[in-house]
Design an enzyme around this catalytic site. Structure first.
Site, PDB file in Angstrom:
ATOM      1  N   HIS A 222      63.739   5.125  34.036  1.00  0.00           N
ATOM      2  CA  HIS A 222      62.301   4.790  34.496  1.00  0.00           C
ATOM      3  C   HIS A 222      61.031   4.811  33.624  1.00  0.00           C
ATOM      4  O   HIS A 222      60.816   6.202  33.158  1.00  0.00           O
ATOM      5  CB  HIS A 222      61.977   5.893  35.833  1.00  0.00           C
ATOM      6  CG  HIS A 222      60.682   5.606  36.562  1.00  0.00           C
ATOM      7  ND1 HIS A 222      60.074   6.399  37.286  1.00  0.00           N
ATOM      8  CD2 HIS A 222      60.099   4.377  36.763  1.00  0.00           C
ATOM      9  CE1 HIS A 222      59.147   6.034  38.034  1.00  0.00           C
ATOM     10  NE2 HIS A 222      59.063   4.755  37.609  1.00  0.00           N
TER      11      HIS A 222
ATOM     12  N   LYS B 153      68.305  -7.367  42.278  1.00  0.00           N
ATOM     13  CA  LYS B 153      68.966  -6.177  41.139  1.00  0.00           C
ATOM     14  C   LYS B 153      70.598  -6.466  41.133  1.00  0.00           C
ATOM     15  O   LYS B 153      71.072  -6.183  40.221  1.00  0.00           O
ATOM     16  CB  LYS B 153      68.500  -4.964  41.494  1.00  0.00           C
ATOM     17  CG  LYS B 153      66.771  -4.864  41.373  1.00  0.00           C
ATOM     18  CD  LYS B 153      66.308  -3.548  41.089  1.00  0.00           C
ATOM     19  CE  LYS B 153      64.877  -3.044  40.916  1.00  0.00           C
ATOM     20  NZ  LYS B 153      64.436  -3.517  39.509  1.00  0.00           N
TER      21      LYS B 153
ATOM     22  N   VAL C 142      63.709  -6.348  36.662  1.00  0.00           N
ATOM     23  CA  VAL C 142      63.526  -7.754  37.719  1.00  0.00           C
ATOM     24  C   VAL C 142      62.668  -7.102  38.852  1.00  0.00           C
ATOM     25  O   VAL C 142      62.493  -5.903  38.809  1.00  0.00           O
ATOM     26  CB  VAL C 142      64.523  -8.394  37.897  1.00  0.00           C
ATOM     27  CG1 VAL C 142      65.299  -8.976  36.631  1.00  0.00           C
ATOM     28  CG2 VAL C 142      65.562  -7.724  38.965  1.00  0.00           C
TER      29      VAL C 142
ATOM     30  N   GLU D 286      61.144  -5.484  42.466  1.00  0.00           N
ATOM     31  CA  GLU D 286      61.809  -4.369  43.093  1.00  0.00           C
ATOM     32  C   GLU D 286      62.649  -5.022  44.352  1.00  0.00           C
ATOM     33  O   GLU D 286      62.156  -4.756  45.561  1.00  0.00           O
ATOM     34  CB  GLU D 286      60.790  -3.549  43.440  1.00  0.00           C
ATOM     35  CG  GLU D 286      61.138  -2.290  44.120  1.00  0.00           C
ATOM     36  CD  GLU D 286      61.868  -1.258  42.729  1.00  0.00           C
ATOM     37  OE1 GLU D 286      62.065  -1.686  41.878  1.00  0.00           O
ATOM     38  OE2 GLU D 286      61.626  -0.018  43.289  1.00  0.00           O
TER      39      GLU D 286
ATOM     40  N   ASP E 281      64.841 -13.967  31.442  1.00  0.00           N
ATOM     41  CA  ASP E 281      63.949 -14.291  32.518  1.00  0.00           C
ATOM     42  C   ASP E 281      64.460 -15.306  33.142  1.00  0.00           C
ATOM     43  O   ASP E 281      65.360 -16.080  32.513  1.00  0.00           O
ATOM     44  CB  ASP E 281      62.326 -14.331  32.332  1.00  0.00           C
ATOM     45  CG  ASP E 281      61.591 -13.620  33.537  1.00  0.00           C
ATOM     46  OD1 ASP E 281      61.634 -14.650  34.551  1.00  0.00           O
ATOM     47  OD2 ASP E 281      60.888 -12.760  33.580  1.00  0.00           O
TER      48      ASP E 281
ATOM     49  N   MET F 221      56.691  -4.720  33.104  1.00  0.00           N
ATOM     50  CA  MET F 221      57.386  -3.832  32.501  1.00  0.00           C
ATOM     51  C   MET F 221      58.450  -4.314  31.101  1.00  0.00           C
ATOM     52  O   MET F 221      58.321  -3.823  30.269  1.00  0.00           O
ATOM     53  CB  MET F 221      58.247  -2.961  33.472  1.00  0.00           C
ATOM     54  CG  MET F 221      57.327  -2.419  34.635  1.00  0.00           C
ATOM     55  SD  MET F 221      56.216  -1.185  33.951  1.00  0.00           S
ATOM     56  CE  MET F 221      57.256   0.102  33.481  1.00  0.00           C
TER      57      MET F 221
ATOM     58  N   SER G 264      61.518   1.403  40.497  1.00  0.00           N
ATOM     59  CA  SER G 264      60.414   2.505  40.720  1.00  0.00           C
ATOM     60  C   SER G 264      60.780   3.405  41.915  1.00  0.00           C
ATOM     61  O   SER G 264      60.389   4.611  42.007  1.00  0.00           O
ATOM     62  CB  SER G 264      59.086   2.160  40.613  1.00  0.00           C
ATOM     63  OG  SER G 264      59.175   1.144  41.150  1.00  0.00           O
TER      64      SER G 264
HETATM   65  P1  NAI Z   1      57.100  -8.115  37.455  1.00  0.00           P
HETATM   66  O1  NAI Z   1      56.911  -8.893  38.767  1.00  0.00           O
HETATM   67  O2  NAI Z   1      55.703  -8.296  36.563  1.00  0.00           O
HETATM   68  O3  NAI Z   1      58.360  -8.769  36.575  1.00  0.00           O
HETATM   69  C1  NAI Z   1      59.387  -9.077  36.987  1.00  0.00           C
HETATM   70  C2  NAI Z   1      59.955 -10.103  36.214  1.00  0.00           C
HETATM   71  O4  NAI Z   1      61.505 -10.343  36.516  1.00  0.00           O
HETATM   72  C3  NAI Z   1      59.458 -11.530  36.450  1.00  0.00           C
HETATM   73  O5  NAI Z   1      59.007 -11.905  34.991  1.00  0.00           O
HETATM   74  C4  NAI Z   1      60.458 -12.478  36.924  1.00  0.00           C
HETATM   75  O6  NAI Z   1      60.378 -13.646  36.806  1.00  0.00           O
HETATM   76  C5  NAI Z   1      61.449 -11.673  36.521  1.00  0.00           C
HETATM   77  N1  NAI Z   1      62.799 -12.047  37.245  1.00  0.00           N
HETATM   78  C6  NAI Z   1      63.007 -12.216  38.344  1.00  0.00           C
HETATM   79  N2  NAI Z   1      64.403 -12.577  38.936  1.00  0.00           N
HETATM   80  C7  NAI Z   1      65.077 -12.375  37.461  1.00  0.00           C
HETATM   81  C8  NAI Z   1      66.353 -12.822  37.297  1.00  0.00           C
HETATM   82  N3  NAI Z   1      67.290 -13.356  37.958  1.00  0.00           N
HETATM   83  N4  NAI Z   1      66.551 -12.761  35.915  1.00  0.00           N
HETATM   84  C9  NAI Z   1      65.549 -12.387  34.914  1.00  0.00           C
HETATM   85  N5  NAI Z   1      64.624 -12.154  35.100  1.00  0.00           N
HETATM   86  C10 NAI Z   1      63.893 -12.228  36.623  1.00  0.00           C
HETATM   87  O7  NAI Z   1      57.405  -6.652  37.841  1.00  0.00           O
HETATM   88  P2  NAI Z   1      57.202  -5.405  37.040  1.00  0.00           P
HETATM   89  O8  NAI Z   1      55.975  -4.769  37.535  1.00  0.00           O
HETATM   90  O9  NAI Z   1      57.586  -5.442  35.442  1.00  0.00           O
HETATM   91  O10 NAI Z   1      58.342  -4.429  37.661  1.00  0.00           O
HETATM   92  C11 NAI Z   1      59.592  -4.722  37.297  1.00  0.00           C
HETATM   93  C12 NAI Z   1      60.504  -3.573  37.870  1.00  0.00           C
HETATM   94  O11 NAI Z   1      60.035  -2.240  37.132  1.00  0.00           O
HETATM   95  C13 NAI Z   1      60.556  -3.333  39.308  1.00  0.00           C
HETATM   96  O12 NAI Z   1      61.747  -2.663  39.524  1.00  0.00           O
HETATM   97  C14 NAI Z   1      59.521  -2.070  39.580  1.00  0.00           C
HETATM   98  O13 NAI Z   1      59.666  -1.426  40.758  1.00  0.00           O
HETATM   99  C15 NAI Z   1      59.533  -1.316  38.182  1.00  0.00           C
HETATM  100  N6  NAI Z   1      58.564  -0.452  37.681  1.00  0.00           N
HETATM  101  C16 NAI Z   1      57.447  -1.028  37.874  1.00  0.00           C
HETATM  102  C17 NAI Z   1      56.491  -0.319  37.282  1.00  0.00           C
HETATM  103  C18 NAI Z   1      54.890  -0.767  37.235  1.00  0.00           C
HETATM  104  O14 NAI Z   1      54.004   0.006  36.938  1.00  0.00           O
HETATM  105  N7  NAI Z   1      54.846  -2.144  37.615  1.00  0.00           N
HETATM  106  C19 NAI Z   1      56.476   1.266  36.981  1.00  0.00           C
HETATM  107  C20 NAI Z   1      57.914   1.452  36.780  1.00  0.00           C
HETATM  108  C21 NAI Z   1      58.873   0.762  37.283  1.00  0.00           C
END
Ligand code: NAI
Length: 736
Positions: free
Chosen positions: A461, A418, A411, A413, A354, A335, A440
């Site tokens: 979102h 968070k 980051v 979920e 990140d 995302m 989400s």
């Molecule tokens: P992802 O797993 O692809 O990415 C999360 C990223 O956060 C990773 O690159 C990780 O290294 C990074 N991260 C972890 N700890 C961190 C920190 N302390 N500082 C900076 N970065 C850090 O997850 P995704 O799918 O991108 O989801 C992210 C958020 O968006 C979640 O809350 C999810 O629920 C929400 N979301 C996801 C959707 C989807 O379709 N995948 C749709 C809408 C919302």
């Protein structure tokens, strides 16, 4: 005359300049139609006028077509009450001043040559005016759009478009253009034959006048004695079109869009008769189409409301515009990477953070891939692509957040994580800046507890893939202020997406309502309905995928996790629920987590596309219903659509959503709810009316369970004969 200016030159050629006062773009309103009658009459009867040239007084183009906003309002006229019988509906439409078809014909048969100079876009009724002149000169500029896009809002061209275009460019070409609402450049239009001449920009009027002068006796080709359409239905090409066109439209639309069928009928019937009869046929189909709930819903949601929301129509009033110049994105995963791209594209300086430099760079590489692809397809230039990429700074250094107007947190979920990154980021964030979480599922009010200024905390979102999905759901926490909402809306508009505003609740608005669709699919599975029927009816009723395929896409492990959490909240053993038990068997015993694992309810090919339903499913589920007669299809369709709409009604009752425009547009853009309906609210209001909807929902509840039971709000509205737009429309009441 309000909308046109007439200047007659020394040759007796009237230059008729189309310039609707107070608008940036010419559109056709009832007042324009009135003026056109006057113009047609003047050209015909004024002996000093030898011919005429239409042109536009606007930089923005010639004319964008009928004023759909006005049409939408007229639809709600008569105290918001709808005409009831079919006859009343047709009469109401007719009285709304759409005598456009007739006045264009009067211009065409005025007995003097009429040409048009097209320097900018001409769409819908605007292009139809051009088609009704005897000669079309367009500026030699490939960016100009010429087309009949009516079908995109559930309408058909009703001012001669379905009759003149096939006569000019052939039935097949015209049908494709009209059915798909495609537009053409002047060069393409000249090739096809609906533009006669190209002239350098700025010289079209002179060219059009020259033609008028040289052709004092011009008439339309179809008014020459003996004229016949070349590829009518009884020619080999035309016959193919009639049969193939029907099959194609049925396959692509599942007959959910009456406009598509009516376009084909109009062309098929119209090209076999002389033009005057053909235009009457078109008018009949137009009025019939415009009166359908599909056209009403699509015009309202896909055009009027989308446009309003795209201009900040749901923005709290009284706050200065917030110019977002710098944004930090926390988390460069799926995302975060997408969010960084859309921001950089909109000119926003983006800090992409990140845990490691490598992960942050990987996030930026996502943008590079899109940019490279766009360059290779000629959609952008290397220079612009480089500029876009230079706006993204991948890093691990939170101090770079200093000076940011907004933070978007994306980051993992995980509430603890968070909370940690919120604190870390806020240490560098200005007091007036906004903190947005892309969670989400986690309630915003809970996440805001980690913030030192919960008033500036909001849910932002996004949907995946971010660069393609047009909607952003903004979620107010308990303490989120109107000012924060206004700022977040300005951000969403800057990245060219459509914002809707909802209040905090588990699953917010979109995930909560959308979730009922796959859930209903599982109910059907448990009843022993063949998976193929479940999936096909899902798609046929207008959803983008069958409910089982949707579950596979979301992830069966996610569905199981949600099931377990819900069971825990209700202090139940999740395995006692047969649906959860089935999911647990598929996920935990069989290791099938859905599309991302290459196996779920479906089996998947190497290209990641579903190949067939997993045959072993039948070990657990005995298939009892293997055929789908029309009554069953109708019943399953109702179950799918009602289930989602009832959840939307619950959201209104609980105050999760408050504006019907947000609810309608959100349902179409977020989860693809049957677009022909105009969205969940319009499906209730326009396809049923609350009273009938409640009656039918009660019947479904008796037969299939309490999940269909209408809530108090629906019953109350049904008793009063009220629609959602009447009750919750506020400013938009008039458009109900
Ligand atoms: P992802 O797993 O692809 O990415 C999360 C990223 O956060 C990773 O690159 C990780 O290294 C990074 N991260 C972890 N700890 C961190 C920190 N302390 N500082 C900076 N970065 C850090 O997850 P995704 O799918 O991108 O989801 C992210 C958020 O968006 C979640 O809350 C999810 O629920 C929400 N979301 C996801 C959707 C989807 O379709 N995948 C749709 C809408 C919302």
């Amino acid at each position: 005359m309000e909308n046109f200016k007439i200047d007659v030159d020394s040759d007796g050629i009237a230059l008729i300049t189309f310039d609707v006062p107070g608008r940036s773009m010419n559109t056709i309103t009832a007042s324009v139609v009135r003026d056109l009658y006057e113009i047609a009459n003047k050209i015909k009867t004024d002996a000093a006028i030898k011919g005429a040239v239409f042109a536009s007084g606007k930089e923005s183009g010639f004319c964008a077509g009928a004023d759909l906003g006005e049409m939408n309002e007229r639809g709600a006229a008569a105290g918001g009450k709808e005409p009831k019988t079919e006859d009343e509906k047709l009469k109401a439409q007719f009285e709304r001043g759409f005598g456009l078809n007739k006045v264009y014909r009067e211009l065409e048969t005025c007995g003097k040559p009429v040409a048009v100079a097209i320097e900018g876009l001409a769409l819908g009724g605007g292009l139809e005016l051009c088609l009704a002149t005897h000669y079309r000169v367009a500026a030699d500029n490939p960016k100009i759009k010429l087309g009949l896009p009516e079908s995109k809002v559930g309408l058909l061209p009703g001012a001669g478009g379905t009759q003149r275009l096939p006569r000019l460019i052939g039935v097949q070409n015209a049908a494709m253009m009209i059915l798909q609402g495609q537009d053409k450049s002047p060069q393409e239009a000249k090739g096809l034959g609906f533009v006669n001449e190209l002239a350098p920009a700025g010289q079209t009027i002179a060219a059009a006048k020259a033609w008028v002068k040289a052709n004092p006796k011009a008439v339309a080709p179809w008014d020459v004695k003996g004229y016949k359409v070349k590829d009518g239905p009884y020619t080999p090409g035309g016959a193919m079109m009639s049969v193939g066109g029907n099959a194609m439209v049925s396959k692509q639309t599942n007959l959910n869009y009456p406009a598509q069928r009516n376009i084909l009928s109009c062309i098929y019937e119209g090209v076999q008769v002389p033009i005057d009869a053909a235009l009457r046929i078109e008018s009949r189909y137009f009025l019939k189409t415009a009166a359908t709930p599909q056209a009403r819903g699509m015009i309202r949601s896909l055009f009027v409301s989308m446009q309003a929301l795209g201009k900040g129509g749901n923005r709290p009033e009284g706050f200065a515009p917030y110019n977002v110049k710098k944004v930090a994105v926390l988390g460069a995963g799926l995302m975060g990477a997408g969010i960084a791209y859309v921001q950089a594209k909109a000119g926003i300086e983006t800090i992409l953070l990140d845990v490691s430099q490598e992960s942050a760079e990987k996030g930026k590489a996502y943008s590079k891939r899109i940019v490279d692809k766009d360059i290779s397809r000629g959609k952008t230039t290397k220079e612009k692509g480089d500029e876009l990429l230079a706006r993204i700074t991948p890093s691990t250094d939170y101090s770079l957040i200093s000076g940011a107007d907004l933070v978007v947190e994306a980051v993992f979920e995980n509430p603890a994580l968070k909370a940690e990154v919120t604190k870390k980021a806020e240490a560098y964030l200005a007091a007036t800046a906004v903190f947005g979480s892309n969670t989400s599922t986690l309630p915003i009010t809970g996440l805001a507890e980690a913030s030192v200024r919960p008033k500036n905390f909001i849910g932002i979102h996004f949907f995946s893939p971010v660069e393609r999905m047009g909607l952003v759901e903004l979620i107010r926490g308990k303490q989120t202020t109107d000012e924060t909402v206004a700022k977040a809306i300005d951000y969403v508009l800057k990245i060219r997406k459509t914002p809707i505003i909802v209040n905090d609740h588990r699953g917010f608005y979109t995930s909560r309502c959308f979730g009922t669709y796959p859930q209903e699919g599982i109910e059907m599975l448990m009843e022993g309905i063949a998976p193929a029927i479940i999936e096909n009816v899902g798609r046929q009723c207008g959803m983008p995928m069958g409910p089982l395929e949707v579950s596979d896409s979301v992830g069966l492990d996610t569905a199981l996790k949600i099931g377990k959490t819900n069971a825990e909240l209700n202090q139940q053993d999740y395995k006692k629920d047969p649906r959860a038990a089935l999911l647990s068997w598929i996920v935990e015993d069989k290791g099938r987590v859905g599309r991302k694992g290459g196996k779920g309810y479906y089996e998947y090919g190497e290209d990641g596309k579903p190949t067939r339903i997993w045959p072993e499913l039948s070990q657990k589920i005995e298939v009892k219903v293997k055929e789908c007669p029309p009554e069953l299809k109708a019943e399953l369709t109702k179950r799918y659509l009602f289930r989602q709409c009832i959840e939307v009604a619950r959201c209104f009752e609980e105050g999760v959503i408050t504006d019907p425009r947000d609810a309608d547009v959100g349902s179409i853009l977020a989860w693809g709810f049957a677009p022909y309906s105009g969205g969940c609210v319009s499906y209730i209001d326009l396809f049923w009316g609350t009273a009938k909807f409640v009656e039918e929902a009660d019947r479904l509840a008796e037969r299939y369970g309490e999940r269909f039971r209408p809530n108090k709000l629906l019953r109350d509205m049904a008793a009063k004969g009220e629609s959602f737009y009447e009750r919750f429309g506020g400013k938009q009441k008039a458009a109900a």
